[in-house]
Design a protein around this motif. Structure first.
Motif, short mmCIF file in Angstrom:
data_model
loop_
_atom_site.label_atom_id
_atom_site.label_comp_id
_atom_site.label_asym_id
_atom_site.label_seq_id
_atom_site.Cartn_x
_atom_site.Cartn_y
_atom_site.Cartn_z
N PHE A 114 -33.90 -54.35 -27.22
CA PHE A 114 -32.91 -55.03 -28.05
C PHE A 114 -32.19 -56.07 -27.21
CE2 PHE A 114 -30.63 -51.32 -26.38
CZ PHE A 114 -29.41 -51.85 -25.97
N VAL A 115 -31.69 -57.10 -27.90
CA VAL A 115 -30.97 -58.19 -27.26
C VAL A 115 -29.95 -58.71 -28.26
CG1 VAL A 115 -32.54 -60.01 -28.06
CG2 VAL A 115 -31.25 -60.33 -25.92
N ALA A 116 -28.91 -59.35 -27.76
CA ALA A 116 -27.88 -59.90 -28.64
C ALA A 116 -28.48 -60.88 -29.63
CB ALA A 116 -26.79 -60.59 -27.82
N ASP A 117 -27.92 -60.90 -30.86
CA ASP A 117 -28.46 -61.79 -31.89
C ASP A 117 -27.51 -62.91 -32.29
OD1 ASP A 117 -26.53 -60.49 -33.34
OD2 ASP A 117 -27.88 -59.67 -34.85
N GLY A 118 -26.37 -63.00 -31.62
CA GLY A 118 -25.44 -64.08 -31.91
C GLY A 118 -24.39 -63.76 -32.93
N THR A 119 -24.50 -62.61 -33.58
CA THR A 119 -23.52 -62.22 -34.61
C THR A 119 -22.57 -61.13 -34.12
OG1 THR A 119 -24.89 -60.44 -35.56
CG2 THR A 119 -25.27 -62.68 -36.37
N GLY A 120 -22.74 -60.71 -32.89
CA GLY A 120 -22.00 -59.57 -32.37
C GLY A 120 -22.84 -58.32 -32.35
N GLY A 121 -24.00 -58.38 -33.01
CA GLY A 121 -24.93 -57.27 -33.03
C GLY A 121 -26.16 -57.55 -32.18
N HIS A 122 -27.24 -56.84 -32.49
CA HIS A 122 -28.45 -56.97 -31.68
C HIS A 122 -29.69 -57.12 -32.55
CE1 HIS A 122 -25.62 -55.00 -28.89
NE2 HIS A 122 -26.28 -55.63 -27.96
N ALA A 123 -30.70 -57.74 -31.98
CA ALA A 123 -32.03 -57.82 -32.59
C ALA A 123 -32.90 -56.79 -31.88
CB ALA A 123 -32.60 -59.22 -32.44
N PHE A 124 -33.55 -55.92 -32.65
CA PHE A 124 -34.35 -54.84 -32.08
C PHE A 124 -35.83 -55.16 -32.20
CE2 PHE A 124 -30.29 -53.10 -33.27
CZ PHE A 124 -29.99 -52.19 -32.27
N ALA A 125 -36.61 -54.61 -31.28
CA ALA A 125 -38.05 -54.89 -31.28
C ALA A 125 -38.83 -53.68 -30.79
CB ALA A 125 -38.35 -56.11 -30.41
N GLU A 126 -40.06 -53.57 -31.29
CA GLU A 126 -40.95 -52.48 -30.88
C GLU A 126 -41.88 -52.91 -29.76
OE1 GLU A 126 -43.03 -50.80 -34.17
OE2 GLU A 126 -41.24 -50.65 -35.43
N THR A 127 -42.19 -54.22 -29.70
CA THR A 127 -43.14 -54.72 -28.71
C THR A 127 -42.46 -55.75 -27.80
OG1 THR A 127 -43.94 -56.57 -30.05
CG2 THR A 127 -44.98 -54.42 -30.40
#
Length: 394
Positions: A350-363
């Motif tokens: 996961f990494v920050a997404d710019g909204t205060g939350g995160h973008a999650f990924a499986e690969t």
């Protein structure tokens, strides 16, 4: 003649009893009926006061229709001696019975002025605020940082009032050192703190305190609450979690607490770390590295250096293969439960997404794309900030 007089006397007695009964029933109805108050008020009951004085005050504020009925009703219910000093919120149309219940049940004052000692991640502060009965919202009267700002007069005056309510509000994610230092700075309290409590052992919450309370006893209350919460989370944990003890669950929860400020993300963040542990991957989380640098004594105040990310320490999860040796903060109840019951996802990045939350990924491929988007957002924000600076922010 005497028989006639006796007959009349009995008649009058019966009529008198009926009238008395009617008056009692009427008074009872008045006591139980909705009151005349049109807008909420904050009722002040001074120490040493009595029901007669309270009833007179209520009548003056048009909160009761009769001070006498209020007093007699309290006497009938045998609650006169249970009157408590304090500030009590009286709602519109409250009956006399409801008001008597309010001022005799005990507990903390429900309105008036309160002093809140806030222990936050970035700062500690003292706030003086007063409840507005009309809106049921608190209005701030003063705020300052102990030891840094000048103590406002309103704080000194409020602290001296007998009906002032005092609270310590401990935020999620603060360290035990921060809590100990904050308690030392609160002039309301007494007693010494022999040692900083174990990291993660204190429950973030709001704690009612009184003048002269012992600091060590307050820490004991916080520790007892956290012990109970941890036991509940451990009991409710999902089967197959890669943690073997409640202490390891506490460590995991503290990392979840520091990694996200978005409540809805806690279970997802926990799932990332659980999946990484199950797959033998390193956690690679910045907050643990930061804790290894600061030892929990305040915030780092800058970004991590590459050398710090490569340096082998017990808390550098970019280097070590598992959990760090201790928690890195005091997690709240929600983070404890997220660590015990993570989301059923296959995310490992996961990494920050710019909204205060995160973008999650499986690969890794998905994660790299998310990282690229985040770096673009950072670059755009940097350019915007530079543009504002060059134009004076206009």
């Amino acid at each position: 003649m005497w028989r006639h007089i006796a007959s009349n006397a009995v008649t009058f007695l019966i009529l008198g009893l009926f009238l008395l009964g009617g008056i009692i029933l009427w008074g009872r109805g008045q006591y139980d009926a909705p009151g005349p108050l049109s807008q909420a008020i904050c009722l002040q009951v001074e120490r040493g006061s009595n029901m007669r004085a309270v009833g007179d005050d209520l009548a003056t504020q048009e909160a009761v229709s009769s001070a006498a009925i209020f007093r007699l009703g309290a006497e009938y219910e045998e609650k006169t001696r249970d009157l408590k000093a304090g500030s009590f919120l009286i709602q519109p149309e409250a009956s006399m019975k409801e008001i008597v219940d309010t001022v005799t049940r005990g507990g903390a004052s429900t309105c008036g002025t309160e002093v809140v000692y806030r222990i936050g991640v970035n700062r500690i502060s003292t706030q003086v605020r007063e409840l507005d009965p009309a809106t049921s919202r608190f209005v701030e009267r003063a705020e300052f940082t102990p030891g840094e700002d000048e103590v406002p007069e309103v704080y000194t005056q409020t602290k001296a009032k007998a009906d002032t309510r005092f609270r310590i509000a401990m935020a999620e994610g603060v360290t035990s050192w921060q809590v100990a230092e904050a308690l030392k700075a609160i002039d309301l309290l007494s007693g010494a703190i022999a040692a900083v409590p174990a990291e993660g052992s204190l429950a973030p919450d709001s704690y009612e305190v009184s003048e002269g309370d012992d600091r060590a006893e307050i820490l004991t209350r916080m520790a007892a609450a956290q012990e109970q919460r941890l036991a509940e989370a451990w009991e409710a944990r999902d089967p197959g979690l890669p943690v073997e003890t409640p202490e390891e669950l506490l460590i995991l929860a503290s990392i979840v607490e520091k990694e996200t400020g978005v409540p809805e993300e806690r279970e997802q963040v926990a799932s990332v770390f659980v999946n990484r542990l199950n797959q033998g991957m390193r956690l690679q989380t910045d907050p643990t590295v930061i804790y290894g640098i600061t030892n929990g004594q305040g915030v780092l105040g800058r970004g991590l250096r590459r050398s710090e990310l490569r340096k082998e320490t017990p808390f550098n999860t970019y280097v070590i293969d598992a959990l760090p040796p201790t928690p890195i903060a005091n997690p709240g109840r929600a983070s404890l439960m997220a660590a015990a019951q993570p989301a059923s996802e296959d995310y490992v990045f996961f990494v920050a997404d710019g909204t205060g939350g995160h973008a999650f990924a499986e690969t890794l491929e998905e994660h790299n794309a998310n990282v690229a988007r985040w770096r673009q957002i950072e670059a755009e924000r940097g350019a915007e900030a530079a543009g504002n600076a060059s134009t004076g922010g206009n």
